[in-house]
Design a protein around this motif. Structure first.
Motif, PDB file in Angstrom:
ATOM      1  N   THR A   1      55.803  32.732  64.533  1.00  0.00           N
ATOM      2  CA  THR A   1      55.647  32.499  66.159  1.00  0.00           C
ATOM      3  C   THR A   1      55.595  30.954  66.044  1.00  0.00           C
ATOM      4  N   ILE A   2      54.946  30.159  65.239  1.00  0.00           N
ATOM      5  CA  ILE A   2      54.764  28.703  65.481  1.00  0.00           C
ATOM      6  C   ILE A   2      56.133  28.073  65.060  1.00  0.00           C
ATOM      7  N   ARG A   3      56.794  28.450  63.820  1.00  0.00           N
ATOM      8  CA  ARG A   3      58.112  27.688  63.417  1.00  0.00           C
ATOM      9  C   ARG A   3      59.149  28.123  64.539  1.00  0.00           C
ATOM     10  N   VAL A   4      59.275  29.396  65.186  1.00  0.00           N
ATOM     11  CA  VAL A   4      60.478  29.589  66.048  1.00  0.00           C
ATOM     12  C   VAL A   4      59.996  28.838  67.362  1.00  0.00           C
ATOM     13  N   GLY A   5      58.764  28.897  67.633  1.00  0.00           N
ATOM     14  CA  GLY A   5      58.176  28.045  68.806  1.00  0.00           C
ATOM     15  C   GLY A   5      58.658  26.726  69.017  1.00  0.00           C
ATOM     16  N   TYR A   6      58.413  26.159  67.642  1.00  0.00           N
ATOM     17  CA  TYR A   6      58.515  24.841  67.566  1.00  0.00           C
ATOM     18  C   TYR A   6      60.034  24.263  67.531  1.00  0.00           C
ATOM     19  N   HIS A   7      61.036  25.168  67.064  1.00  0.00           N
ATOM     20  CA  HIS A   7      62.565  24.793  67.511  1.00  0.00           C
ATOM     21  C   HIS A   7      62.793  25.452  68.783  1.00  0.00           C
ATOM     22  N   PHE A   8      62.252  26.250  69.220  1.00  0.00           N
ATOM     23  CA  PHE A   8      62.456  26.362  70.704  1.00  0.00           C
ATOM     24  C   PHE A   8      62.225  25.329  71.592  1.00  0.00           C
ATOM     25  N   GLY A   9      61.014  24.953  71.338  1.00  0.00           N
ATOM     26  CA  GLY A   9      60.930  23.653  72.218  1.00  0.00           C
ATOM     27  C   GLY A   9      61.534  22.504  72.162  1.00  0.00           C
ATOM     28  N   ALA A  10      62.156  22.357  70.751  1.00  0.00           N
ATOM     29  CA  ALA A  10      63.146  21.379  70.566  1.00  0.00           C
ATOM     30  C   ALA A  10      64.545  21.636  71.061  1.00  0.00           C
TER      31      ALA A  10
ATOM     32  N   GLN B   1      58.636  44.919  62.042  1.00  0.00           N
ATOM     33  CA  GLN B   1      58.466  44.754  63.150  1.00  0.00           C
ATOM     34  C   GLN B   1      57.294  43.719  63.535  1.00  0.00           C
ATOM     35  N   ALA B   2      56.252  43.466  62.464  1.00  0.00           N
ATOM     36  CA  ALA B   2      55.123  42.321  62.965  1.00  0.00           C
ATOM     37  C   ALA B   2      56.042  41.047  62.947  1.00  0.00           C
ATOM     38  N   VAL B   3      57.127  40.782  61.845  1.00  0.00           N
ATOM     39  CA  VAL B   3      57.743  39.464  61.927  1.00  0.00           C
ATOM     40  C   VAL B   3      58.536  39.355  63.275  1.00  0.00           C
ATOM     41  N   SER B   4      59.353  40.392  63.284  1.00  0.00           N
ATOM     42  CA  SER B   4      60.312  40.532  64.522  1.00  0.00           C
ATOM     43  C   SER B   4      59.412  40.136  66.002  1.00  0.00           C
ATOM     44  N   ALA B   5      58.265  40.817  66.120  1.00  0.00           N
ATOM     45  CA  ALA B   5      57.557  40.498  67.226  1.00  0.00           C
ATOM     46  C   ALA B   5      57.022  39.183  67.147  1.00  0.00           C
ATOM     47  N   GLY B   6      56.521  38.602  65.945  1.00  0.00           N
ATOM     48  CA  GLY B   6      56.395  36.979  65.800  1.00  0.00           C
ATOM     49  C   GLY B   6      57.332  36.302  66.298  1.00  0.00           C
ATOM     50  N   ASN B   7      58.602  36.527  65.856  1.00  0.00           N
ATOM     51  CA  ASN B   7      59.599  35.824  66.167  1.00  0.00           C
ATOM     52  C   ASN B   7      60.056  35.790  67.583  1.00  0.00           C
ATOM     53  N   LEU B   8      59.826  36.835  68.433  1.00  0.00           N
ATOM     54  CA  LEU B   8      60.027  37.004  69.796  1.00  0.00           C
ATOM     55  C   LEU B   8      58.948  36.392  70.851  1.00  0.00           C
ATOM     56  N   ARG B   9      57.730  36.246  70.047  1.00  0.00           N
ATOM     57  CA  ARG B   9      56.803  35.429  70.799  1.00  0.00           C
ATOM     58  C   ARG B   9      57.088  34.008  70.690  1.00  0.00           C
ATOM     59  N   GLY B  10      57.485  33.734  69.455  1.00  0.00           N
ATOM     60  CA  GLY B  10      57.941  32.126  69.634  1.00  0.00           C
ATOM     61  C   GLY B  10      58.901  31.737  70.635  1.00  0.00           C
ATOM     62  N   LEU B  11      59.731  32.650  71.040  1.00  0.00           N
ATOM     63  CA  LEU B  11      60.531  32.359  72.116  1.00  0.00           C
ATOM     64  C   LEU B  11      59.852  32.713  73.527  1.00  0.00           C
ATOM     65  N   GLN B  12      58.663  33.061  73.295  1.00  0.00           N
ATOM     66  CA  GLN B  12      57.772  33.371  74.816  1.00  0.00           C
ATOM     67  C   GLN B  12      58.275  34.627  75.420  1.00  0.00           C
ATOM     68  N   ASP B  13      58.984  35.646  74.578  1.00  0.00           N
ATOM     69  CA  ASP B  13      59.402  36.681  74.914  1.00  0.00           C
ATOM     70  C   ASP B  13      58.314  37.760  74.440  1.00  0.00           C
ATOM     71  N   THR B  14      57.575  38.297  75.513  1.00  0.00           N
ATOM     72  CA  THR B  14      56.659  39.371  75.183  1.00  0.00           C
ATOM     73  C   THR B  14      56.551  40.617  75.862  1.00  0.00           C
TER      74      THR B  14
END
Length: 461
Positions: free
Chosen positions: A307-316, A387-400
Motif C-alpha cells: 500500500t505504501i510503495r504503490v501509493g508513493y509511486h501513485f503520488g509521483a 488477495q491480501a497483497v492485491s487488496a493492498g496494491n489497490l489501496r495504494g491506488l486509493q481504490d477501496t
C-alpha cells in the motif's frame, strides 16, 4: 584513469523496488507477529484462572478485537494518502502533517464510538445464547478493556506514519517491548504480585489498558526522538480542522472497514458452523485457524508495505513504478506463503505440538481434525496471500469501494454459502466448511488480482 572497472553497476529498477519493499515489509510483518504474541500473553495468564474466565475473556476479545480491527482499517486510509503526498513531493511536510492530524482526530472520534459499542457486549452475548454467568463476566471485562480502544487506534495511525517515513523498525521494536510490559502487568495485576491486589480476570483487562498506553507513549517518544520524524511536527496546531482531508480518509477508509468486517465475519461464521458439527471439530478448527492466522501475518505485512510503495509511486504519477511495486509485492508474498504452506503440508503434527500435546489420548480426535484442516489451510495460504497483497496494491491506488464489493461477494456469496452447503449437508462436515473458506479466498484473490492487472482499463492510474 580512475579505476572505474571496479565500480558496481547501478541496481536496476526491479532490484531497487524489491529491496525497498523488503526493507519496509519485514519490520511490519515482524510487528504483526509480535502483536499476536501480546494477545497470547493475555491468554496464557487468563487460562490459569480457569475455563470460565478463559471463555469470558475470549468472547470479550472477539467483540473488542473485531471493532478495533475495523476501526484500524478505517483510520488506515491515512497510509495511501501519506504515501501519495510523499510521492508528489509538493509541500510534503505540511500535507503529511494534515493527514496524520486528521487521522488522529478520527481515531479519537471513532474510538469513542467503539467504546460505546463494546458496552453492549453483555446484551449481545445473551442474545446469542451464551451462558448468563459467562456473559456477565465478559461484560465486566469489556467495561475495563474499552479504555484501550482509543490508544490502540491512535497507535495505528502513528505506526502508519513512522512506516511511511521509512522507520518501520520502530513498530517492531515498540511491539517487542510491549510483550515485556504485558507479561509484567498481567503477572502483577492478575495474581496480585509486588503488593498489588489479585484482580483476576479484570486484572488482565487492566493490563491490556496499560500495555496500550505504553505503546502509544512509545510511538510519541520515538517520533520526538527521530530527527526526520520530528520535523513533521504532527501534533503542531493539533486543534486545526481539515474537514476536506477528514472526508478523504473516511471516503477511502470506510470500504476498508467493511471489507475487514466481511472477512472477519466469514471466519466467525465458520466457527459457529463448526460448533453445530461437533466439539472436537470446533476445537480442531480453532487450533488450525490459529496456525493459519499466524502464518498470514507475513503476507499481511507485505500487503501493508505494498500500500505504501504503490501509493508513493501513485503520488509521483509513475505508472511503470506502480506496476513494479505491486507485482514484486505479490511475488514476495507468494514465495513466503509457499514456505509456510509446505510446513503445514509436510509437518502438521510438529506445528500443532506448539499448541497442544499431540500424543495425549484425550486430544486424538481434536488433533485428527486439526491435521485435516491444516492441509486445506496450506492450500489457501497461497490464495490468502494473493488477495491480501492485491487488496493492498489497490489501496495504494486509493481504490477501496469496488474491492469492498468483491470482498462481500467472495466471502459471503461464494465462501460462506459453500461452507454451509458442504458443512451441514454433506459427509464432508468440517472439511466442507474449510473448502468454503478456501473458495471464498480464491474468488477474492482472482477478482482483486484481475482488477489490479486491469488498473489502467478501470482508470485507476
Amino acid at each position: 584513469m580512475p579505476p572505474t572497472a571496479t565500480l558496481s553497476p547501478p541496481a536496476g529498477p526491479w532490484r531497487t523496488e524489491f529491496s525497498a519493499t523488503m526493507k519496509l515489509a519485514w519490520p511490519l510483518a515482524a510487528a504483526n507477529l509480535l502483536q499476536m504474541l501480546v494477545h497470547a500473553v493475555d491468554v496464557i495468564f487468563v487460562a490459569r484462572l480457569g475455563e470460565q474466565e478463559l471463555a469470558a475473556s475470549s468472547l470479550a476479545i472477539a467483540l473488542f478485537g473485531l471493532i478495533l480491527w475495523g476501526l484500524s482499517g478505517l483510520t488506515g486510509a491515512v497510509a495511501p494518502l501519506i504515501a501519495a503526498e510523499l510521492g508528489r513531493r509538493r509541500h510534503a511536510v505540511r500535507e503529511v502533517r494534515r493527514s496524520v492530524r486528521m487521522g488522529l482526530w478520527l481515531a479519537v472520534l471513532v474510538g469513542a464510538l467503539g467504546m460505546i459499542a463494546c458496552l453492549g457486549g453483555e446484551r449481545l452475548m445473551l442474545l446469542t445464547g451464551q451462558d448468563p454467568k459467562i456473559a456477565a463476566m465478559s461484560g465486566d471485562f469489556l467495561q475495563i478493556i474499552i479504555w484501550a480502544m482509543i490508544p490502540m487506534v491512535l497507535s495505528n495511525v502513528l505506526r502508519i506514519f513512522v512506516s511511511a517515513l521509512d522507520r518501520p523498525i520502530f513498530a517492531t521494536m515498540i511491539i517487542a517491548s510491549a510483550i515485556g510490559v504485558s507479561v509484567l502487568a498481567n503477572w502483577v495485576l492478575v495474581f496480585g504480585n509486588l503488593g498489588a491486589p489479585a484482580l483476576g480476570l479484570e486484572g488482565s483487562a487492566l493490563a491490556s489498558v496499560f500495555t496500550s498506553l505504553f505503546i502509544l507513549a512509545a510511538y510519541v517518544a520515538a517520533i520526538g526522538w527521530d530527527r526526520r520524524l520530528r520535523r513533521y511536527r504532527i501534533l503542531g496546531n493539533w486543534w486545526r480542522t481539515e474537514w476536506g482531508r477528514m472526508k478523504d480518509i473516511i471516503r477511502i477508509g470506510t470500504p476498508i472497514m467493511f471489507t475487514i468486517f466481511a472477512e472477519a465475519g466469514l471466519f466467525s461464521g465458520a466457527a459457529f458452523l463448526m460448533g453445530r458439527i461437533g466439539p472436537s471439530e470446533l476445537a480442531g478448527h480453532t487450533i488450525a485457524l490459529q496456525v493459519a492466522a499466524l502464518a498470514f501475518q507475513i503476507p499481511f505485512g507485505i500487503g501493508q508495505a505494498a500500500t505504501i510503495r504503490v501509493g508513493y509511486h501513485f503520488g509521483a504519477g509513475d505508472t511503470a513504478a506502480i506496476a513494479r511495486a505491486g507485482w514484486i509485492a505479490l511475488a514476495i508474498a507468494v514465495a513466503f506463503s509457499m514456505v509456510t504452506a509446505s510446513i503445514m503440508l509436510f509437518a502438521p503434527l510438529t506445528v500443532l505440538s506448539i499448541y497442544v500435546d499431540v500424543n495425549a489420548a484425550g486430544n486424538s480426535a481434536m488433533v485428527g481434525f486439526a491435521v485435516q484442516y491444516l492441509l486445506l489451510a496450506a492450500i489457501f495460504q497461497l490464495v490468502d496471500a494473493v488477495q491480501a497483497v492485491s487488496a493492498g496494491n489497490l489501496r495504494g491506488l486509493q481504490d477501496t469501494r469496488v474491492p469492498m464489493v468483491i470482498a462481500v461477494f467472495s466471502y459471503w456469496a461464494a465462501g460462506f454459502s459453500i461452507s454451509i452447503w458442504l458443512g451441514l449437508n454433506s459427509p464432508l462436515a468440517g472439511v466442507g466448511v474449510w473448502i468454503g473458506l478456501a473458495a471464498g479466498l480464491l474468488v477474492a484473490a482472482i477478482l482483486l488480482t484481475w482488477r489490479w492487472a486491469q488498473r489502467g482499463r478501470f482508470g485507476l492510474v
